[in-house]
Design an enzyme around this catalytic site. Structure first.
Site, PDB file in Angstrom:
ATOM      1  CD  GLN C 202      28.872 -32.034  80.913  1.00  0.00           C
ATOM      2  OE1 GLN C 202      28.813 -31.051  81.647  1.00  0.00           O
ATOM      3  NE2 GLN C 202      29.749 -32.116  79.904  1.00  0.00           N
ATOM      4  CB  ALA C 243      24.625 -23.861  81.789  1.00  0.00           C
ATOM      5  CG  HIS C 244      28.139 -27.482  82.043  1.00  0.00           C
ATOM      6  ND1 HIS C 244      28.723 -28.416  81.229  1.00  0.00           N
ATOM      7  CD2 HIS C 244      28.178 -26.313  81.367  1.00  0.00           C
ATOM      8  CE1 HIS C 244      29.118 -27.826  80.125  1.00  0.00           C
ATOM      9  NE2 HIS C 244      28.800 -26.570  80.177  1.00  0.00           N
ATOM     10  CG  ASN C 245      30.936 -27.005  86.149  1.00  0.00           C
ATOM     11  OD1 ASN C 245      30.827 -27.640  85.089  1.00  0.00           O
ATOM     12  ND2 ASN C 245      31.357 -27.541  87.269  1.00  0.00           N
ATOM     13  CB  SER C 263      31.881 -21.839  84.045  1.00  0.00           C
ATOM     14  OG  SER C 263      32.111 -23.208  83.834  1.00  0.00           O
TER      15      SER C 263
END
Lengths: 353, 353, 353
Positions: C202, C243-245, C263
């Protein structure tokens, strides 16, 4: 575990009636506990549920905790007790190998000069005990655990590694708090206005009774005004969220991943399964059971079991039902229309609306 | 990231066929990775899904990982591979800037004299390694992380900051454990009796295979009797709860906020989406997929996709359906009544009950 | 709280019009805040909702924050303001007893020589600040908290005890991050292949705006490529998973135990209740409200309130509905059949299909 209890001594400790199998030896020193299926001849097992009775006949255990009614069916030595599951629980304490902490303050711990730590308490490496905090006799503050300003930790209470107790919280005696639990973080309170949020500082604290267990990563927020209160003997599993000013009655148990929103009151002797949500400001009657992943949206006035959700199934079948869920109101109206029509068609049959 | 790989060298590392665009330079040193939309001329991108094909024509990337079939449509240099997403994953390792820990024990760490720490392991500031614990070659114990008595951390495994491993747990090699994960806290076991709870001390441990990743704030409880077991190559996201004596099969993946209750068994190669609950004592077949926020209440014997819940909609429409949900049984009975009535009315039509 | 404000001075601070009750003294020094029901004569209370108006007549408070319209009904001194709840929030800041951290680096903290810590920042016992990290003026790094390599903590931001900030994350000014929050752990990204998972390292970071509050045990993952972004003034409760993004718009608020998958984009001024799930890659319009334990499976284009789930009831009633849920599609088809039959039977009545 620092003993070499014989089977006879174990029976004595558990208040069990030892009925030796032919050729068995009361001087056997059991090495531990195990299930009926897996126990070997030096291990003690237990029969606590009818579901496991089928394993009794072939058990290789050295002895089995059973009721008087089951004793005859036990092919090995029997430890006869009124409640085998309870006796098993007592036995687990005897065979537990959880390391025992030595009293004293580790050289790498930081204890504020104004903190009061009992000489028989244990403060582990890296732990921090802030000003005016009190740690009772036999209490354990685990490695890298932090006890905030003015908070109290009762006698024989164990805080495992990496626990955080904020300032102004009181933890009773004989409690267990698991790693990464957070006691006393701010409740979630903000006043909206002008498209922004103004923080409502959380002026209350947290009060936790005696004999409470708090699971890993569980959070119990401090009150906004007044305290969040956890009653005596309450057991809380991992990753549970207890919001500000919640009250949990004595001896209730809450399973993992449940959340109780602000100012809700849970009665005594309740059992809340995993993943349950309880909305704010409601109250739940004593002895209520709530099934897994239910959302409690209103007060529960009467003891009983409560649920929400849908059954699970293969995704294709589920999707068919889910689509219809969105049409339910229309279906209900169409059903009513049919009933009316049929009442009209079948006038002669005596049906009425 | 401590390299200056050229495009040609990168192709070599990834096993890619480099097809240079006119005027492009194989000696270009890419500075990193990015999406097709955002990559600049010194960055490498990838086309891993048909959903993103529309971004290929206008990408400003220096090069793109593509399949042979997509290479002709690539307006810039192509790195042709069989599986672009897998190649991208390999490439991320090359451009990762996660700080590398130096071997050795930080002066502020506390390592018990009876612990065994490999000279090539890294023990960071404030970390605590208790008696008889073992830390393997190349393993990293992050700042303020605690490794309990007798636990083992395999070679090259990285425990990030503020992780807690209780006593008697075994973590394999090449694992990653994120911050505030808790391995080996007590399972939630109590025997009821007399309106109180008697603790069942949790005598088992936790066994984690090689190449496992454990997310932040995830809890994996120790077994009651016997161990909780996480298979090889399992990937667990953040805030997941794994209860005592659960078994997770090799290469299964569990997304955030899911919970698996006591003694449940999850097969190999399963994918569990976020917020899922699995009740205790059930088993889930290999290669099962469970969709988000499903509650699995029974064993799943056959691979497939499984769901529960209702579709979401605006609250007003939802409320209409929700009200009807509580009337469903009555609706079903009324529907049956209509069918019977109609069968009676329409005798001549040949309908039968 | 290090003041002795009189009622008159408090009114001044809050911009309130003090209307003294007969015999009341503007020089009274209030000792704190409390509810209308519980406040005593030295405490200040507030009337912020019509639900509580019934407690006004009998309040024993020393003074009450009220609107002009309610002032006449106030039996004690009134502090008249336009928005009593907002004024109460401002008042909580004055009576807050959260310990104030002294500037400086505690002797047991570990600050890397390449870190930049403002002389007016406070680094508590056992805290670790890694290379190239920056800690701003008036910022507080709590006991055993870890700030990773190259991360920045803005002015006056408070990280409570046992927080973990990974490398390469930026936290704004005037933020509060509660204990055991994890900022910047790896997003959950793996490429499948050959029955295994290849890690997608990541490479992005986390950016958190000013005036953000992050709850205890909340996780905000770093981006895969590019950053996870939390807007200005966002308030996030405990045990939330970002979560990521993910992108969260300015001034949105997310209650406990919610999760936003990779996302996804949440708009500005949204309010997400507790236990909500938002699936990956969707976007949620500004000013959207989502009710508790809803799963948002699609983008929401229009502000409004959204829900999913079923109502809760006693388990027996619920089970009856739940069984029928699985039969819904069949019920819908049977309903359709009846409608067709009835249209056929009742030709003369003018009904048509």
């Amino acid at each position: 575990m620092n003993h070499n209890l014989t089977l006879a001594q174990l029976a004595d400790r558990l208040g069990a009636d030892l009925r030796l199998a032919p050729g068995a030896d009361a001087e056997l020193v059991p090495t531990g506990l195990n299930t009926l299926q897996d126990a070997g001849p030096t291990e003690v097992s237990f029969l606590a549920s009818a579901n496991y009775r089928r394993f009794l006949a072939n058990t290789a255990a050295g002895a089995v905790l059973v009721t008087d009614a089951e004793a005859d069916a036990c092919p090995v030595s029997a430890l006869v007790v009124a409640n085998p599951y309870h006796a098993f629980a007592l036995a687990t304490a005897l065979y537990d190998r959880t390391p025992i902490a030595s009293p004293g303050v580790h050289a790498s711990a930081t204890v504020h000069p104004d903190a009061v730590v009992h000489p028989q308490a244990s403060i582990a490496a890296g732990a921090v005990v802030e000003a005016h905090a009190q740690v009772g006799a036999g209490a354990v503050v685990g490695p890298n655990t932090v006890v905030g300003e003015g908070s109290t930790v009762g006698a024989r209470t164990r805080l495992y590694a990496n626990v955080t107790i904020y300032h102004g919280c009181a933890i009773g005696s004989d409690c267990i708090v698991h790693s990464h639990a957070v006691i006393g973080a701010d409740g979630f309170g903000f006043a909206p206005g002008g498209g922004q949020w103004t923080k409502i500082h959380q002026l209350g604290g947290v009060e936790i009774g005696d004999q409470v267990e708090v699971g890993a990563c569980t959070c119990i927020d401090r009150g906004a005004l007044g305290n969040t209160v956890i009653g005596r003997g309450v057991k809380i599993d991992n990753q549970v969220q207890i919001a500000h000013n919640v009250q949990i009655g004595d001896y209730s148990a809450i399973a993992a991943c449940s959340a109780v929103a602000g100012s809700a009151t849970i009665g005594k002797h309740c059992t809340i399964a995993g993943g349950v949500g309880v909305v704010g400001h409601v109250s739940v009657a004593d002895k209520t059971h709530v099934t897994a992943m239910t959302l409690v949206t209103k007060s529960i006035d009467k003891a009983g079991s409560y649920s929400s959700g849908t059954p699970f199934s293969d995704s294709r079948s589920w999707r068919r039902s889910a689509v219809r869920f969105a049409q339910l109101d229309e279906m209900a109206r169409r059903l009513r229309d049919l009933e009316k029509q049929l009442a009209g068609t079948a006038v002669g049959s005596g049906e009425s609306d």
